[in-house]
Design a protein around this motif. Sequence first.
Motif, PDB file in Angstrom:
ATOM      1  N   VAL A  25     -90.106  42.704  11.345  1.00  0.00           N
ATOM      2  CA  VAL A  25     -90.033  41.819  10.177  1.00  0.00           C
ATOM      3  C   VAL A  25     -90.210  40.371  10.621  1.00  0.00           C
ATOM      4  CG1 VAL A  25     -88.550  40.989   8.315  1.00  0.00           C
ATOM      5  CG2 VAL A  25     -88.549  43.415   8.907  1.00  0.00           C
ATOM      6  N   TYR A  26     -89.529  40.000  11.684  1.00  0.00           N
ATOM      7  CA  TYR A  26     -89.621  38.639  12.244  1.00  0.00           C
ATOM      8  C   TYR A  26     -91.075  38.279  12.557  1.00  0.00           C
ATOM      9  CZ  TYR A  26     -89.412  35.213  16.099  1.00  0.00           C
ATOM     10  OH  TYR A  26     -89.617  34.139  16.936  1.00  0.00           O
ATOM     11  N   GLN A  27     -91.788  39.182  13.179  1.00  0.00           N
ATOM     12  CA  GLN A  27     -93.178  38.922  13.555  1.00  0.00           C
ATOM     13  C   GLN A  27     -94.098  38.904  12.345  1.00  0.00           C
ATOM     14  OE1 GLN A  27     -93.578  42.116  16.366  1.00  0.00           O
ATOM     15  NE2 GLN A  27     -92.456  41.035  17.983  1.00  0.00           N
ATOM     16  N   SER A  28     -93.814  39.769  11.372  1.00  0.00           N
ATOM     17  CA  SER A  28     -94.682  39.833  10.194  1.00  0.00           C
ATOM     18  C   SER A  28     -94.504  38.636   9.271  1.00  0.00           C
ATOM     19  CB  SER A  28     -94.423  41.129   9.417  1.00  0.00           C
ATOM     20  OG  SER A  28     -93.112  41.144   8.875  1.00  0.00           O
ATOM     21  N   PHE A  84     -77.935  31.596   7.300  1.00  0.00           N
ATOM     22  CA  PHE A  84     -77.354  32.918   7.507  1.00  0.00           C
ATOM     23  C   PHE A  84     -77.605  33.453   8.914  1.00  0.00           C
ATOM     24  CE2 PHE A  84     -77.828  37.608   7.192  1.00  0.00           C
ATOM     25  CZ  PHE A  84     -76.505  37.916   6.942  1.00  0.00           C
ATOM     26  N   PHE A  85     -78.829  33.319   9.402  1.00  0.00           N
ATOM     27  CA  PHE A  85     -79.148  33.826  10.736  1.00  0.00           C
ATOM     28  C   PHE A  85     -78.297  33.137  11.800  1.00  0.00           C
ATOM     29  CE2 PHE A  85     -81.649  33.134  14.665  1.00  0.00           C
ATOM     30  CZ  PHE A  85     -81.632  34.431  15.139  1.00  0.00           C
ATOM     31  N   THR A  86     -78.172  31.829  11.691  1.00  0.00           N
ATOM     32  CA  THR A  86     -77.344  31.082  12.651  1.00  0.00           C
ATOM     33  C   THR A  86     -75.906  31.540  12.581  1.00  0.00           C
ATOM     34  OG1 THR A  86     -78.817  29.169  12.431  1.00  0.00           O
ATOM     35  CG2 THR A  86     -76.639  28.771  13.389  1.00  0.00           C
ATOM     36  N   ILE A  93     -79.503  42.532  13.669  1.00  0.00           N
ATOM     37  CA  ILE A  93     -80.022  41.188  13.919  1.00  0.00           C
ATOM     38  C   ILE A  93     -79.640  40.724  15.320  1.00  0.00           C
ATOM     39  CG2 ILE A  93     -79.796  38.748  13.267  1.00  0.00           C
ATOM     40  CD1 ILE A  93     -79.636  39.682  10.343  1.00  0.00           C
ATOM     41  N   LEU A  94     -78.402  40.972  15.724  1.00  0.00           N
ATOM     42  CA  LEU A  94     -77.968  40.617  17.072  1.00  0.00           C
ATOM     43  C   LEU A  94     -78.777  41.378  18.117  1.00  0.00           C
ATOM     44  CD1 LEU A  94     -74.090  40.557  16.550  1.00  0.00           C
ATOM     45  CD2 LEU A  94     -75.524  38.583  17.139  1.00  0.00           C
ATOM     46  N   ALA A  95     -79.015  42.670  17.859  1.00  0.00           N
ATOM     47  CA  ALA A  95     -79.799  43.489  18.796  1.00  0.00           C
ATOM     48  C   ALA A  95     -81.240  42.985  18.880  1.00  0.00           C
ATOM     49  CB  ALA A  95     -79.769  44.950  18.366  1.00  0.00           C
ATOM     50  N   ALA A  96     -81.803  42.601  17.753  1.00  0.00           N
ATOM     51  CA  ALA A  96     -83.176  42.084  17.731  1.00  0.00           C
ATOM     52  C   ALA A  96     -83.276  40.785  18.514  1.00  0.00           C
ATOM     53  CB  ALA A  96     -83.627  41.868  16.288  1.00  0.00           C
ATOM     54  N   GLN A 138     -86.006  33.961   7.772  1.00  0.00           N
ATOM     55  CA  GLN A 138     -86.737  34.851   6.859  1.00  0.00           C
ATOM     56  C   GLN A 138     -86.462  36.311   7.207  1.00  0.00           C
ATOM     57  OE1 GLN A 138     -89.729  34.547   4.291  1.00  0.00           O
ATOM     58  NE2 GLN A 138     -88.615  36.476   4.115  1.00  0.00           N
ATOM     59  N   ALA A 139     -86.478  36.629   8.495  1.00  0.00           N
ATOM     60  CA  ALA A 139     -86.201  38.000   8.926  1.00  0.00           C
ATOM     61  C   ALA A 139     -84.780  38.411   8.566  1.00  0.00           C
ATOM     62  CB  ALA A 139     -86.415  38.128  10.436  1.00  0.00           C
ATOM     63  N   ALA A 140     -83.843  37.471   8.729  1.00  0.00           N
ATOM     64  CA  ALA A 140     -82.450  37.761   8.388  1.00  0.00           C
ATOM     65  C   ALA A 140     -82.290  37.952   6.883  1.00  0.00           C
ATOM     66  CB  ALA A 140     -81.558  36.620   8.870  1.00  0.00           C
ATOM     67  N   PHE A 141     -83.024  37.171   6.087  1.00  0.00           N
ATOM     68  CA  PHE A 141     -82.991  37.293   4.627  1.00  0.00           C
ATOM     69  C   PHE A 141     -83.473  38.684   4.199  1.00  0.00           C
ATOM     70  CE2 PHE A 141     -85.581  36.840   0.671  1.00  0.00           C
ATOM     71  CZ  PHE A 141     -84.551  36.584  -0.225  1.00  0.00           C
ATOM     72  N   TYR A 142     -84.597  39.115   4.761  1.00  0.00           N
ATOM     73  CA  TYR A 142     -85.146  40.432   4.430  1.00  0.00           C
ATOM     74  C   TYR A 142     -84.166  41.539   4.824  1.00  0.00           C
ATOM     75  CZ  TYR A 142     -88.479  44.304   4.164  1.00  0.00           C
ATOM     76  OH  TYR A 142     -89.107  45.480   3.844  1.00  0.00           O
ATOM     77  N   THR A 143     -83.617  41.431   6.033  1.00  0.00           N
ATOM     78  CA  THR A 143     -82.670  42.439   6.518  1.00  0.00           C
ATOM     79  C   THR A 143     -81.414  42.458   5.655  1.00  0.00           C
ATOM     80  OG1 THR A 143     -83.497  42.053   8.764  1.00  0.00           O
ATOM     81  CG2 THR A 143     -81.409  43.254   8.557  1.00  0.00           C
ATOM     82  N   LEU A 144     -80.986  41.290   5.237  1.00  0.00           N
ATOM     83  CA  LEU A 144     -79.809  41.186   4.376  1.00  0.00           C
ATOM     84  C   LEU A 144     -80.040  41.880   3.037  1.00  0.00           C
ATOM     85  CD1 LEU A 144     -76.984  39.954   3.820  1.00  0.00           C
ATOM     86  CD2 LEU A 144     -78.164  37.905   2.986  1.00  0.00           C
ATOM     87  N   LEU A 145     -81.170  41.605   2.406  1.00  0.00           N
ATOM     88  CA  LEU A 145     -81.459  42.242   1.121  1.00  0.00           C
ATOM     89  C   LEU A 145     -81.570  43.753   1.264  1.00  0.00           C
ATOM     90  CD1 LEU A 145     -82.039  39.281   0.191  1.00  0.00           C
ATOM     91  CD2 LEU A 145     -83.741  40.293  -1.340  1.00  0.00           C
ATOM     92  N   ARG A 146     -82.197  44.196   2.328  1.00  0.00           N
ATOM     93  CA  ARG A 146     -82.323  45.635   2.575  1.00  0.00           C
ATOM     94  C   ARG A 146     -80.935  46.270   2.707  1.00  0.00           C
ATOM     95  NH1 ARG A 146     -83.370  49.409   6.784  1.00  0.00           N
ATOM     96  NH2 ARG A 146     -85.051  50.844   6.234  1.00  0.00           N
ATOM     97  N   GLY A 147     -80.046  45.583   3.397  1.00  0.00           N
ATOM     98  CA  GLY A 147     -78.687  46.080   3.561  1.00  0.00           C
ATOM     99  C   GLY A 147     -77.927  46.128   2.254  1.00  0.00           C
TER     100      GLY A 147
END
Length: 427
Positions: free
Chosen positions: A166-169, A288-290, A346-349, A176-185
């Motif tokens: 997601v981060y790369q795309s 959020f990511f921070t 997110i931490l693992a990524a 942005q990646a954290a936002f997408y992951t958050l919504l998915r969750g």
Amino acid sequence: MKEDFLHYIWQHQYFDKADLATTAGEPVQVLRVGFYNTDAGPDFREAILRIGEVEWAGSVEVHLNASDWHRHQHQHDPKYDQVVLHVVWQSDVPVVRTDGTLVPVLELQHRVDLRLLKTYEVLQQAQHAIPCAAFWPEVPEITKALMLERALVERLEEKGGEVLQVYQSYGNDWEQAAFYTLLRGFGFKINQQAFELVAKSLPFHVVRRHQHNLLQLEALLLGQAGFLADAGDEYSQQLQREYTFLQHKYKLQPLPRHHWNFLRMRPANFPTARLAQLAALLHQHPSFFTNILETDTTQKYQQLFAATVSAYWQRHYMLGRESKTITQGMGKSSAQNLVVNVAVPILAAYANHSGERAYLEKAINLLEQLKEESNKYTRLYEELGWRAKSAADNQAALGLYKRYCSHVNCMRCAVGNKIMKQRKATL
């Protein structure tokens, strides 16, 4: 039989080596079996073999039948020109490289103890969801513990890999990646796909621009989800007006309502209530990511996800539907679910991306401090006498089942390997 059995036999050299020779009669001496290759290309790389009078360094390819070489079109693939030995169960045809030269073939069907094959077949044909259930009590606890640790790390790497994609795309933007992951969750499986569609259809730069205004955030999220078309009460109409303005400004296209599921759900879990909780979280934690990287205790992580919703949503679970109880935000169990399925990946990524293992260790430590939750996967192992003691154990069991047990991938599992080794010792 599957090829993984032959991979296992070759890797551990569990076959009769007396008068070992190719099908052409050339003596074979294995000096190094090679390293198992999980990427494209031959099965074992960097093997060293003496065939006849010549010492070869190259790759080993493994198939059930020699003819599989042609079935997989290896004779046209330059990656397979480096193969110095073709290990097969049955040699039915000669095989060649791209230049037409013959590949030496080693046939194993008369060199493997059939009792070892029988153990493998018992694992493969087991009726229990955990193929090794009948052998589980015989396996040392340390073997099972180490395999579960490995399964946990592999699962975190897999989940982190999804976040990295997601981060790369999205142009290498972590927020942005954290936002997408958050919504998915926030979809909690039942509405996961619909929340992903919101994430894809609502540009994050738009959300970022309005994070300071909770009303506008609610309007963007609920409007984009398609819940403001039939606004009833005054607050709903206010949200609708906000969204109409923002929709025209940013050329947004809301989702059709049919994407959402309300059936067999408690009102507190309705997607409308979740969207309000999501708006509150984004409003209260604009970076959020921070926050994910810097939060330092399990309690603070749970508080991060359990943001206090606006006054309206404390008394409503749907627009225009007032609740009999007052709810300030997300419950503890749901917050823990998001810690596991959003914060930890997110931490693992980021650990993978940055090369800083401390973030992976932080993710594991976080899971170890969270309460275990029994589910259909952990219960399978509980039947065998194993007990989850933390969320880390839950994730380990899930990883072990999905990557190994459900695919009957016993030859790549330390538990399955131990069973085979113990059986080999008795032969």
